[in-house]
Motif scaffolding. Structure first.
Motif, mmCIF file in Angstrom:
data_model
loop_
_atom_site.group_PDB
_atom_site.id
_atom_site.type_symbol
_atom_site.label_atom_id
_atom_site.label_comp_id
_atom_site.label_asym_id
_atom_site.label_seq_id
_atom_site.Cartn_x
_atom_site.Cartn_y
_atom_site.Cartn_z
ATOM 1 N N LEU A 1 0.826 -1.207 0.000
ATOM 2 C CA LEU A 1 0.000 0.000 0.000
ATOM 3 C C LEU A 1 0.858 1.253 0.000
ATOM 4 O O LEU A 1 0.470 2.283 -0.566
ATOM 5 C CB LEU A 1 -0.939 -0.002 1.208
ATOM 6 C CG LEU A 1 -2.002 -1.111 1.203
ATOM 7 C CD1 LEU A 1 -2.865 -1.025 2.450
ATOM 8 C CD2 LEU A 1 -2.867 -1.041 -0.054
ATOM 9 N N SER A 2 2.042 1.163 0.595
ATOM 10 C CA SER A 2 2.991 2.276 0.519
ATOM 11 C C SER A 2 3.344 2.553 -0.937
ATOM 12 O O SER A 2 3.344 3.705 -1.391
ATOM 13 C CB SER A 2 4.250 1.941 1.325
ATOM 14 O OG SER A 2 5.229 2.944 1.184
ATOM 15 N N THR A 3 3.622 1.512 -1.681
ATOM 16 C CA THR A 3 3.921 1.665 -3.102
ATOM 17 C C THR A 3 2.723 2.208 -3.871
ATOM 18 O O THR A 3 2.856 3.085 -4.728
ATOM 19 C CB THR A 3 4.344 0.314 -3.701
ATOM 20 O OG1 THR A 3 5.586 -0.082 -3.118
ATOM 21 C CG2 THR A 3 4.508 0.395 -5.213
ATOM 22 N N LEU A 4 1.549 1.702 -3.553
ATOM 23 C CA LEU A 4 0.337 2.112 -4.264
ATOM 24 C C LEU A 4 0.142 3.614 -4.223
ATOM 25 O O LEU A 4 -0.264 4.231 -5.213
ATOM 26 C CB LEU A 4 -0.878 1.404 -3.653
ATOM 27 C CG LEU A 4 -2.247 1.781 -4.213
ATOM 28 C CD1 LEU A 4 -2.372 1.331 -5.669
ATOM 29 C CD2 LEU A 4 -3.360 1.181 -3.367
ATOM 30 N N VAL A 5 0.442 4.226 -3.080
ATOM 31 C CA VAL A 5 0.184 5.663 -2.934
ATOM 32 C C VAL A 5 1.420 6.514 -3.193
ATOM 33 O O VAL A 5 1.397 7.729 -2.993
ATOM 34 C CB VAL A 5 -0.383 5.977 -1.537
ATOM 35 C CG1 VAL A 5 -1.683 5.213 -1.311
ATOM 36 C CG2 VAL A 5 0.627 5.663 -0.434
ATOM 37 N N GLY A 6 2.513 5.885 -3.642
ATOM 38 C CA GLY A 6 3.698 6.644 -4.005
ATOM 39 C C GLY A 6 4.594 6.999 -2.846
ATOM 40 O O GLY A 6 5.370 7.960 -2.913
#
Length: 509
Positions: free
Chosen positions: A399-404
């Motif tokens: 989810l960290s990756t998902l939101v940049g």
């Protein structure tokens, strides 16, 4: 004596993780385009409790809609075979066995998550998300010696949630009250709450002393204060106007979840919807009482499925479903009799809560931690079934990756493309845990070190996985873990023992 002595570690040093080109492209979106994120977290729901996962005696059409319209993972894991550790791992992305306090907590336990620790809601808040938790918390509150009649802090609001509407611990533990943003709801200041887990208050009836007051009989461990005719764990006095009505709990939490969605629909939001079902005491609303034919446990599974359907309808009505990533899973595997006589055993029939798996809640066998695990994003995730090895711990990095964001930690793996159905590649290995005991899952194999202690918890009729011998199972050929290959496949056995020792030794350094 444990064969592996684990040294507990504190907070992990945050590290910047490398992002693939595809991830960089995904994250080139404005805050207004960021997807909403909803995690639906069931309580004690087994791998075989859903019709999407093979159940034939019970139908869960709303959850099936998510499973059939998204990715249904067949090797999806909670970190642990009990609730508090799994919830800790989900929000922090850290193995709970690193924290000596990450075990089933009493209702008066202090906050388990350090307020300086990075959590999923904290990461999302840095990207403009409005964050909320509704439902079961069970990660401790305050710093000890809680005064339930004043503001209770620290709690969910201090670890990243803008809004919280929770029960303090579990439905079978006191205090039996709802807490909104740190304040007990509907509390009468002239009738203050007192809670004690060691001794009772004068004049307060208990399940042990006053069985005539009970509408639900206790089987083991649930014979303290009586609330709504149900004996609980722990002793409570006062707070009569604030006490919940058990049969209304599902509707209460659903109403809060729907209100949060409607209130935050113009912002990117994160909702952690932590259901109380099918944890004991199982108290379905009148609309679902007797509906399953399997007793209250079956009834509350149907009720939970309906609640999820209602939340989906709300997302659809607000025009949000196509911009909302939904993740559904459970904190650990199933248990039937977990402290009350409620016909869960007697009316089970042909239903198999663990499906083909061995064990259940509290167990190192597969049914303790392998749970339903579904990701759904209408129009973005192509429906399918994935055998990839994934863990709830990995939602932190993904989810960290998902939101940049570039925030990650050591234990959580970035499996965003796996969760979105772009690849079938999952983890190489995973450490699973049950009441401080650990085992190693690697590929199709699982290795359980020897542990002393009972092999069967008779009160709940669940095998623990304890044995004086090492255990090695090939899960592709033997998902029910019946054939121990530790002595016949010595090469694989030695490889896995070495890997587990290497992981633990690496952590010590």
């Amino acid at each position: 004596m444990r064969s592996f002595k684990l040294k507990t570690f504190g907070l992990l040093i945050l590290a910047v993780s490398c992002k693939s080109n595809s991830h960089e492209q995904l994250n080139k979106q404005s805050t207004s385009k960021l997807p909403n994120i909803v995690i639906i977290y069931a309580d004690d729901l087994g791998y075989g409790d859903l019709s999407a996962y093979g159940a034939t005696e019970i139908s869960t059409p709303n959850i099936d809609k998510l499973a059939n319209g998204g990715i249904k993972f067949t090797n999806g894991y909670a970190s642990s075979a009990t609730c508090t550790p799994s919830r800790y791992a989900l929000l922090t992305g850290s193995y709970p066995w690193r924290n000596k306090d990450a075990k089933i907590l009493p209702g008066t336990a202090p906050l388990l998550i350090d307020t300086a620790q990075v959590t999923i809601p904290k990461i999302l808040k840095t990207k403009g998300y409005h964050t909320g938790i509704v439902g079961k918390w069970h990660l401790g509150l305050g710093n000890g010696n809680i005064n339930w009649n004043k503001h209770i802090s620290p709690g969910p609001n201090e670890v990243g949630f803008d809004y919280s509407y929770i029960m303090a611990a579990t439905q079978d533990r006191v205090p039996t009250v709802y807490i909104r943003n740190g304040y007990v709801e509907n509390l009468d200041p002239t009738d203050p709450i007192e809670v004690n887990y060691q001794e009772n208050y004068d004049g307060q009836p208990t399940g042990l002393d006053h069985p005539e007051l009970l509408k639900m009989k206790w089987h083991h461990g649930h014979n303290n204060s009586i609330v709504n005719g149900i004996p609980r764990i722990g002793f409570m006095k006062g707070g009569e106007s604030a006490k919940w009505k058990d049969e209304e709990m599902a509707d209460t939490f659903l109403s809060q979840a729907k209100s949060f969605v409607k209130r935050e629909k113009n912002n990117p939001f994160f909702l952690y919807y932590a259901l109380q079902q099918p944890h004991v005491p199982r108290t379905p609303s009148p609309e679902f009482l007797g509906k399953s034919g399997m007793g209250p446990r079956g009834d509350v599974i149907l009720e939970a499925d309906w609640c999820i359907g209602q939340l989906l309808e709300t997302l659809e009505a607000e025009g949000l479903v196509e911009n909302t990533l939904i993740i559904l899973s459970s904190d650990n595997g199933p248990v039937l009799n977990d402290g009350y006589y409620d016909d869960a055993v007697e009316k089970l029939g042909n239903h198999k809560p663990a499906g083909p798996l061995r064990g259940g809640k509290y167990s190192l066998f597969e049914a303790g931690t392998r749970v339903p695990f579904i990701t759904y994003w209408k129009g973005k995730i192509e429906p399918g079934v994935s055998e990839a090895l994934v863990s709830q711990i990995d939602l932190f990095a993904s989810l960290s990756t998902l939101v940049g964001s570039d925030v990650n930690n050591f234990d959580s793996e970035d499996l965003l493309e796996t969760f979105l159905g772009k690849t079938d590649k999952g983890r190489e290995s995973l450490i699973i845990e049950a009441t401080t005991r650990i085992a190693l899952r690697q590929g199709d194999w699982v290795m359980i070190p020897p542990y002393s202690g009972q092999a069967l918890i008779q009160s709940v009729n669940i095998e623990t996985g304890n044995s004086k011998d090492y255990q090695l199972y090939n899960l592709r050929e033997d998902v029910g873990e019946q054939k121990n290959l530790a002595k016949t496949n010595t090469e694989k056995f030695q490889e896995m023992v070495l890997e587990l020792e290497t992981i633990l030794q690496r952590d010590k350094n």
